[in-house]
Write a protein that holds these residues in place. Structure first.
Motif, mmCIF file in Angstrom:
data_model
loop_
_atom_site.group_PDB
_atom_site.id
_atom_site.type_symbol
_atom_site.label_atom_id
_atom_site.label_comp_id
_atom_site.label_asym_id
_atom_site.label_seq_id
_atom_site.Cartn_x
_atom_site.Cartn_y
_atom_site.Cartn_z
ATOM 1 N N HIS A 131 0.828 -1.223 0.000
ATOM 2 C CA HIS A 131 0.000 0.000 0.000
ATOM 3 C C HIS A 131 0.851 1.257 0.000
ATOM 4 N N HIS B 295 0.534 5.021 1.882
ATOM 5 C CA HIS B 295 -0.232 5.591 2.979
ATOM 6 C C HIS B 295 -1.224 6.592 2.401
ATOM 7 N N GLU C 252 7.544 5.347 7.366
ATOM 8 C CA GLU C 252 7.379 4.206 8.274
ATOM 9 C C GLU C 252 8.752 3.572 8.458
ATOM 10 N N TYR D 31 10.488 -0.233 9.170
ATOM 11 C CA TYR D 31 10.360 -1.688 9.330
ATOM 12 C C TYR D 31 11.682 -2.217 9.896
ATOM 13 N N HIS E 291 4.765 0.149 -0.229
ATOM 14 C CA HIS E 291 5.645 -0.874 0.336
ATOM 15 C C HIS E 291 4.936 -2.207 0.484
HETATM 16 ZN ZN ZN Z 1 2.614 1.066 5.724
#
Ligand code: ZN
Ligand code: F6R
Length: 185
Positions: A87, A89, A96, A98, A135
């Motif tokens: 997706h 955002h 974000e 990770y 991502h």
């Molecule tokens: Zn995300």
């Protein structure tokens, strides 16, 4: 002064200590149109769990953050490795982070122009996902791929803008991981 004990996450496998985490399972049947081989997708049970996201309960609103772990099963639909839907955002500018915890895989990143790149996900890997980037996690290994994510609660998810899909597909070919460029989504 009181010292409280926050929730914890086991870095070895991504399990949260907290009991009331929010859990969402995504099954094969939820992923219509995501894998390139529609016949192979049809052939597996729609109930097959592909990934599960566990999230801590946290406040929503400007400045607040979510933390969640994605556990992505190993496997393939046809020749294509299991992956998350992926997706942008909803608030495009929101990034974000990770962190790879367990297993082996790839993080597929794609900007709004459609330029895509991959980062290797492994235990301890840190991935800064910039704003304006779609991502997706891809499990290229033989065990569950677990990754911790932290993102602004206002970010939201926009799945619809990726209807033309990502520009890269990751498949197994002769026992090896192969990255293919997609012509026309
Ligand atoms: Zn995300
Ligand atoms: C949150 C985030 C992850 C994903 C999760 C499932 O912004 O990026 O928590 O939501 O990996 O992937 P999707 O949401 O694409 O089904």
């Amino acid at each position: 002064i009181s010292v409280s004990t926050p929730p914890s996450v086991a870095f070895l496998n991504g399990q949260f200590s907290a009991e009331n985490v929010i859990k969402k399972v995504t099954r094969s049947g939820d992923l219509r149109g995501v894998f390139h081989d529609g016949d192979s997708w049809q052939a597996i049970s729609p109930e097959t769990p592909i990934y599960e996201v566990e999230m801590l309960r946290s406040p929503q609103g400007e400045g607040e953050l979510y933390a969640g772990v994605t556990h992505l099963q190993p496997g393939r639909v046809g020749d294509e490795f299991y992956m998350t839907r992926g997706h942008f955002h909803q608030r495009r500018e929101q990034g974000e982070v990770y962190f790879g915890l367990k297993g082996a895989g790839l993080l597929l990143l794609q900007d709004e122009k459609g330029d895509a790149r991959l980062e290797r996900v492994s235990p301890g890997s840190v991935h800064i996902i910039p704003g304006f980037s779609a991502h997706r996690l891809i499990n290229t290994g033989n065990e569950i791929l677990s990754a911790l994510a932290v993102w602004p609660s206002i970010a939201g998810h926009d799945y619809a803008s990726l209807t033309q899909g990502f520009a890269l597909r990751v498949v197994e070919r002769g026992g090896k991981v192969q990255v293919r460029e997609v012509q026309n989504g």
